[in-house]
Design a protein around this motif. Structure first.
Motif, mmCIF file in Angstrom:
data_model
loop_
_atom_site.group_PDB
_atom_site.id
_atom_site.type_symbol
_atom_site.label_atom_id
_atom_site.label_comp_id
_atom_site.label_asym_id
_atom_site.label_seq_id
_atom_site.Cartn_x
_atom_site.Cartn_y
_atom_site.Cartn_z
ATOM 1 N N GLN A 15 0.395 -0.972 0.137
ATOM 2 C CA GLN A 15 -0.077 -0.393 0.028
ATOM 3 C C GLN A 15 1.127 1.490 -0.045
ATOM 4 O O GLN A 15 0.506 2.312 -0.560
ATOM 5 C CB GLN A 15 -1.285 -0.182 1.597
ATOM 6 C CG GLN A 15 -2.125 -1.395 0.896
ATOM 7 C CD GLN A 15 -3.235 -0.778 0.145
ATOM 8 O OE1 GLN A 15 -3.217 0.113 -0.565
ATOM 9 N NE2 GLN A 15 -3.474 -1.976 -1.123
ATOM 10 N N ALA A 16 1.891 1.331 0.451
ATOM 11 C CA ALA A 16 3.406 2.593 0.472
ATOM 12 C C ALA A 16 3.612 2.360 -0.870
ATOM 13 O O ALA A 16 3.929 3.399 -0.811
ATOM 14 C CB ALA A 16 4.238 2.208 1.635
ATOM 15 N N ASN A 17 4.079 1.826 -1.517
ATOM 16 C CA ASN A 17 4.363 1.351 -2.719
ATOM 17 C C ASN A 17 3.299 0.965 -3.626
ATOM 18 O O ASN A 17 4.105 -0.176 -3.925
ATOM 19 C CB ASN A 17 5.758 0.891 -2.944
ATOM 20 C CG ASN A 17 6.578 0.670 -3.991
ATOM 21 O OD1 ASN A 17 6.278 2.147 -4.857
ATOM 22 N ND2 ASN A 17 7.880 0.513 -3.945
ATOM 23 N N THR A 77 1.128 1.613 12.230
ATOM 24 C CA THR A 77 -0.504 1.656 11.137
ATOM 25 C C THR A 77 -0.879 0.165 12.215
ATOM 26 O O THR A 77 -2.632 0.334 12.592
ATOM 27 C CB THR A 77 0.118 0.549 10.195
ATOM 28 O OG1 THR A 77 0.624 1.963 9.744
ATOM 29 C CG2 THR A 77 -1.461 -0.067 9.386
ATOM 30 N N SER A 78 -0.469 -0.322 12.801
ATOM 31 C CA SER A 78 -1.681 -1.696 14.090
ATOM 32 C C SER A 78 -1.700 -0.521 15.029
ATOM 33 O O SER A 78 -3.319 -0.726 15.531
ATOM 34 C CB SER A 78 -0.161 -2.203 14.521
ATOM 35 O OG SER A 78 -1.153 -2.997 15.679
ATOM 36 N N ARG A 126 -9.891 -1.191 5.941
ATOM 37 C CA ARG A 126 -9.463 -0.769 3.921
ATOM 38 C C ARG A 126 -9.953 -0.279 3.536
ATOM 39 O O ARG A 126 -8.838 1.022 2.808
ATOM 40 C CB ARG A 126 -11.170 -1.831 3.019
ATOM 41 C CG ARG A 126 -11.171 -1.506 1.541
ATOM 42 C CD ARG A 126 -11.664 -2.323 0.872
ATOM 43 N NE ARG A 126 -12.424 -3.835 1.463
ATOM 44 C CZ ARG A 126 -11.554 -5.293 0.715
ATOM 45 N NH1 ARG A 126 -10.543 -4.891 -0.009
ATOM 46 N NH2 ARG A 126 -11.936 -6.446 1.100
ATOM 47 N N GLU A 127 -11.025 1.189 3.214
ATOM 48 C CA GLU A 127 -11.010 2.946 3.079
ATOM 49 C C GLU A 127 -10.118 3.537 3.591
ATOM 50 O O GLU A 127 -9.395 4.153 3.327
ATOM 51 C CB GLU A 127 -11.894 3.343 4.168
ATOM 52 C CG GLU A 127 -13.741 2.729 2.814
ATOM 53 C CD GLU A 127 -14.820 2.614 3.754
ATOM 54 O OE1 GLU A 127 -14.763 3.356 4.625
ATOM 55 O OE2 GLU A 127 -15.600 2.960 2.654
ATOM 56 N N ARG A 128 -9.612 3.128 5.269
ATOM 57 C CA ARG A 128 -8.673 3.989 5.613
ATOM 58 C C ARG A 128 -6.353 3.361 5.354
ATOM 59 O O ARG A 128 -6.139 3.570 4.844
ATOM 60 C CB ARG A 128 -8.034 4.229 7.043
ATOM 61 C CG ARG A 128 -7.631 4.899 7.885
ATOM 62 C CD ARG A 128 -7.398 5.634 9.360
ATOM 63 N NE ARG A 128 -7.264 6.653 9.046
ATOM 64 C CZ ARG A 128 -6.510 6.920 10.968
ATOM 65 N NH1 ARG A 128 -6.937 6.424 12.084
ATOM 66 N NH2 ARG A 128 -5.676 7.548 11.266
ATOM 67 N N PHE A 129 -6.447 2.422 5.194
ATOM 68 C CA PHE A 129 -5.458 1.343 4.650
ATOM 69 C C PHE A 129 -5.714 0.587 3.844
ATOM 70 O O PHE A 129 -3.766 0.896 2.994
ATOM 71 C CB PHE A 129 -5.271 1.491 5.651
ATOM 72 C CG PHE A 129 -5.157 1.952 7.341
ATOM 73 C CD1 PHE A 129 -3.815 2.477 7.049
ATOM 74 C CD2 PHE A 129 -5.935 1.323 8.238
ATOM 75 C CE1 PHE A 129 -3.056 3.536 8.683
ATOM 76 C CE2 PHE A 129 -6.013 2.658 9.466
ATOM 77 C CZ PHE A 129 -5.119 2.897 9.873
ATOM 78 N N GLY A 130 -6.383 0.293 2.900
ATOM 79 C CA GLY A 130 -6.263 -0.449 2.018
ATOM 80 C C GLY A 130 -5.774 -1.576 2.382
ATOM 81 O O GLY A 130 -5.207 -2.985 1.629
ATOM 82 N N LEU A 131 -5.746 -1.545 3.488
ATOM 83 C CA LEU A 131 -5.815 -3.534 4.145
ATOM 84 C C LEU A 131 -7.023 -4.511 4.130
ATOM 85 O O LEU A 131 -8.078 -4.052 4.929
ATOM 86 C CB LEU A 131 -5.333 -2.827 5.492
ATOM 87 C CG LEU A 131 -3.011 -2.477 5.170
ATOM 88 C CD1 LEU A 131 -3.013 -2.380 6.043
ATOM 89 C CD2 LEU A 131 -2.919 -2.457 4.167
#
Length: 402
Positions: A15-17, A77-78, A126-131
């Protein structure tokens, strides 16, 4: 419910790259000798797994992209994700950096049934971090963790009370949290292969074979677990403060080994001072290249959180060990902790040392770990290279990482 982030470190890096998205990547340490910390699902499709040597992983997946881990990124992030969970319930038990248990019993009136709460949490992450994360919803922690493993990645599995017996009938015992390879092998020799087998097996035989654990195993086979979700503020008092590190290369030189010991002692002392505790027992852990690991400890007459005193005791312990091989891993631990009063020593020399340590701590709090340090550590790589399994976002288990 149990929430388990999917391929957490690798997913954060993707997500960062954006250039890494959809590609096989493996997160590794910065050392020349390193193993795969975790890998993306694209890499797992080639057989790459956590714990593999980097050369072995590259052989299985020639196009594998290695990414040096950024522990600060993962802990930040955690912490943010745990904050999202706490928007739905204060009953959050952080199990590790990428998973947590939630008790949502009291949240249903506000947010709806557990499945709906799980969907909302998944959506916000998912919305905030794409995870993505996999969520298990069940009557207790044991079953919730089992359920979260059933659909990965991005799964949501619900085990309702009336479904427990049916679900467990064919589940392999190795899938239960708490049953490792050694215990699995012992149970298999008794003909126990599934949770259904375990629940039906005569309890007296289990108790005779495993002692008091035998009865617990019986209840695990039935899917019964009465352990509560324990938030950080309600957790038992931490009994130890420790740090260990796997070295970039095996060391035999005493001077190089002592530099690592000093670094670890400062990290231990700093954490102890931050939370106002001191300890009476110093433990040194050593691991050889063949993975032989052992610990030695000594107890002091008085408790300390002085990095210098911890180091001096650790060196004395180390000097009492006849090292038969080069050293691969070193660890220093402070235990038998007690709360430390803020009154300074009556001895001027001790007062000066305490004030100096406090001043160093203030600078490092502001500018980062080891911004100010001992002269012998100047130019030495600092910080915890691996996030401890005991990591927590706050309190004494919160380890500053680089």
């Amino acid at each position: 419910m149990h929430i388990d982030m999917n391929a957490f470190f690798a997913s954060v890096e993707q997500q960062a790259n954006p250039e890494l998205r959809g590609k096989p990547i493996a997160v590794i340490g910065a050392a020349k000798r390193t193993v795969v910390t975790t890998c993306s699902y694209e890499a797992r499709a080639f057989g790459v797994r956590t714990g593999m040597n980097s050369w072995e992983a590259q052989k299985m997946c020639p196009q594998l992209i290695f990414v040096v881990g950024n522990n600060r990124k993962y802990t930040w992030t955690s912490t943010q994700i745990i904050g999202i969970m706490r928007e739905f319930t204060p009953q959050v038990e952080v199990f590790s950096i990428d998973e947590a248990f939630l008790d949502v019993t009291g949240s249903r009136a506000l947010f709806g049934p557990p499945e709906e709460i799980a969907r909302q949490i998944k959506q916000r992450i998912r919305e905030r971090f794409g995870l993505t994360c996999s969520v298990g919803v069940a009557p207790n922690k044991l079953l919730a963790k089992l359920a979260s493993d059933m659909q990965k990645p991005d799964g949501l599995t619900v085990i309702r009370p009336e479904e427990v017996a049916t679900v467990l009938e064919r589940v392999p015992i190795k899938d239960l949290c708490g049953i490792g390879p050694k215990l699995q092998k012992q149970l298999t020799t008794l003909g126990i292969r599934s949770c259904g087998d375990l629940g039906r097996f005569p309890v007296p035989i289990l108790k005779r074979k495993f002692g008091v654990v035998g009865e617990k195993l019986h209840y695990m086979g039935l899917g019964e677990d009465d352990s509560p979700v324990v938030p950080e503020e309600e957790a038992d008092e931490v009994k130890t403060v420790g740090h260990s590190t796997t070295l970039d290369k095996d060391l035999s030189d005493r001077g190089e080994i002592l530099k690592i010991m000093l670094q670890l002692s400062e990290m231990v002392g700093r954490r102890a001072r931050r939370y106002g505790v001191a300890g009476k027992t110093i433990t040194v852990t050593v691991r050889y290249p063949d993975f032989t690991t052992f610990s030695r400890q000594e107890s002091r007459a008085s408790a300390t959180n002085s990095s210098e005193e911890i180091y001096q005791d650790a060196v004395r312990i180390l000097d009492g060990i006849e090292l038969e091989q080069p050293v691969r891993l070193l660890g220093v631990r402070l235990s038998k902790l007690s709360q430390q009063g803020e009154q300074l020593s009556l001895l001027e020399q001790d007062r000066k040392k305490a004030l100096l340590a406090g001043a160093m701590d203030q600078v490092n709090d502001r500018f980062g770990e080891f911004s100010v340090t001992f002269g012998t550590l100047v130019g030495t790589a600092s910080g915890a290279k691996v996030i401890s399994p005991a990591w927590r976002p706050e309190g004494l288990r919160n380890v500053d990482v680089e």
